[in-house]
Write a protein that holds these residues in place. Structure first.
Motif, PDB file in Angstrom:
ATOM      1  N   PRO A   1      62.343  62.717  64.500  1.00 37.31           N
ATOM      2  CA  PRO A   1      63.286  61.651  64.864  1.00 37.31           C
ATOM      3  C   PRO A   1      64.312  62.196  65.859  1.00 37.31           C
ATOM      4  O   PRO A   1      64.783  63.329  65.708  1.00 37.31           O
TER       5      PRO A   1
ATOM      6  N   VAL B   1      60.057  59.761  67.352  1.00 34.85           N
ATOM      7  CA  VAL B   1      60.616  58.424  67.122  1.00 34.85           C
ATOM      8  C   VAL B   1      62.046  58.433  67.641  1.00 34.85           C
ATOM      9  O   VAL B   1      62.919  59.085  67.071  1.00 34.85           O
ATOM     10  N   ASP B   2      62.273  57.739  68.725  1.00 33.32           N
ATOM     11  CA  ASP B   2      63.576  57.787  69.370  1.00 33.32           C
ATOM     12  C   ASP B   2      64.478  56.645  68.913  1.00 33.32           C
ATOM     13  O   ASP B   2      64.085  55.479  68.961  1.00 33.32           O
ATOM     14  N   GLY B   3      65.689  57.013  68.489  1.00 34.52           N
ATOM     15  CA  GLY B   3      66.628  56.021  67.972  1.00 34.52           C
ATOM     16  C   GLY B   3      67.655  55.583  68.988  1.00 34.52           C
ATOM     17  O   GLY B   3      68.846  55.798  68.805  1.00 34.52           O
TER      18      GLY B   3
ATOM     19  N   LYS C   1      67.834  57.759  59.910  1.00 31.79           N
ATOM     20  CA  LYS C   1      66.738  58.715  59.838  1.00 31.79           C
ATOM     21  C   LYS C   1      65.596  58.219  58.971  1.00 31.79           C
ATOM     22  O   LYS C   1      64.424  58.424  59.291  1.00 31.79           O
TER      23      LYS C   1
ATOM     24  N   ALA D   1      63.562  55.809  60.911  1.00 31.84           N
ATOM     25  CA  ALA D   1      62.792  56.507  61.938  1.00 31.84           C
ATOM     26  C   ALA D   1      61.574  57.192  61.341  1.00 31.84           C
ATOM     27  O   ALA D   1      60.471  57.153  61.914  1.00 31.84           O
ATOM     28  N   MET D   2      61.755  57.822  60.191  1.00 31.79           N
ATOM     29  CA  MET D   2      60.639  58.509  59.550  1.00 31.79           C
ATOM     30  C   MET D   2      59.557  57.530  59.103  1.00 31.79           C
ATOM     31  O   MET D   2      58.364  57.798  59.232  1.00 31.79           O
TER      32      MET D   2
ATOM     33  N   GLN E   1      62.388  53.365  68.014  1.00 37.55           N
ATOM     34  CA  GLN E   1      62.860  52.882  66.730  1.00 37.55           C
ATOM     35  C   GLN E   1      63.511  51.514  66.898  1.00 37.55           C
ATOM     36  O   GLN E   1      64.338  51.314  67.784  1.00 37.55           O
TER      37      GLN E   1
END
Length: 256
Positions: free
Chosen positions: A15, A40-42, A69, A72-73, A64
């Motif tokens: 993430p 996974v970009d937030g 987090k 994202a996971m 995301q």
């Protein structure tokens, strides 16, 4: 990434939120046994995605939709295609070379390899005294409720067989994902092993972890998980490993 003949396929989920500078210390060090890397970009506002593609052209990048987090996971887990899933932080605190240690623990017959900074061979150059005390108290509280002897409940370096997600559902959004995942793996009676890990100092940027707020979320997670029912047979086990050798840590602990 090249898939080694002697290892199962391995997906690494990372993430990110404004981690462009840190990726230079993570992606080039990815072990060759890794089959795929999912970032996974937030909602980063820096060059995280550009840098990731430059450093690892085969990387799979997901955007995301929500925040946190845990969210994202979950997004990354759903995209994994390999036999094993590894959770890896992007801030430079986790050494990708340790992935081999986690994977070999799973290959030895365990379902969930849980990183620990507080067993022989592990350590932390980043954790503050306040966070260390908070982690210890939360860990002891969980051990009391679940009759276990976990040494590190709030650490994000973990690996597990992807098929475990058939019995373990993750529905939290924040940093409490590490605690929820561990406790739900235990409640599903999967075989858990603690693996020593050395946590390094974040290389660039500021952590998104908030000690009191996220500690409170972990505490609520522990209480909530104890109130819910167990899955499967009433036996689970926790061991820890030191390098290549595994020794009993808790034998057939049961929860009523």
């Amino acid at each position: 990434m090249q898939e080694h003949q002697h290892y199962p396929s391995i997906s690494v989920v990372i993430p990110t939120l404004n981690e462009a500078q840190n990726l230079y210390h993570i992606l080039p060090k990815m072990p060759a046994i890794v089959s795929e890397v999912i970032l996974v970009d937030g909602h980063s506002t820096d060059d995280t995605i550009i840098v990731a593609k430059q450093l690892l052209p085969t990387i799979h990048i997901l955007q995301q939709q929500e925040k946190g987090k845990g969210d994202a996971m979950r997004t990354g887990f759903s995209a994994c295609t390999s036999d094993i899933i590894v959770m890896l932080d992007a801030d430079g605190s986790a050494n990708p070379a340790e992935i081999v240690r986690f994977v070999e623990a799973l290959m030895a017959g365990f379902d969930f390899a849980k990183g620990s900074r507080f067993i022989k061979g592990g350590g932390s150059r980043d954790i503050t005294l306040l966070r260390k005390m908070g982690n210890y108290m939360l860990c002891q509280f969980a051990n009391l409720l679940f009759r276990q002897r976990f040494s590190d409940l709030c650490y994000g370096y973990n690996a597990f067989w992807r098929h475990c997600l058939e019995q373990v559902d993750i529905d939290c959004d924040g940093f409490e994902i590490e605690s929820q995942l561990c406790l739900r793996m235990h409640k599903a009676h999967y075989k858990i092993i603690e693996v020593p890990s050395l946590e390094h100092v974040r290389i660039h940027g500021q952590s998104n972890l908030h000690t009191f707020r996220d500690g409170w979320r972990v505490l609520k997670t522990i209480v909530r998980e104890r109130r819910t029912k167990l899955i499967g047979t009433p036996h689970s086990s926790l061991l820890h490993t030191q390098g290549q050798h595994s020794t009993p840590f808790v034998e057939e602990a049961s929860i009523r």
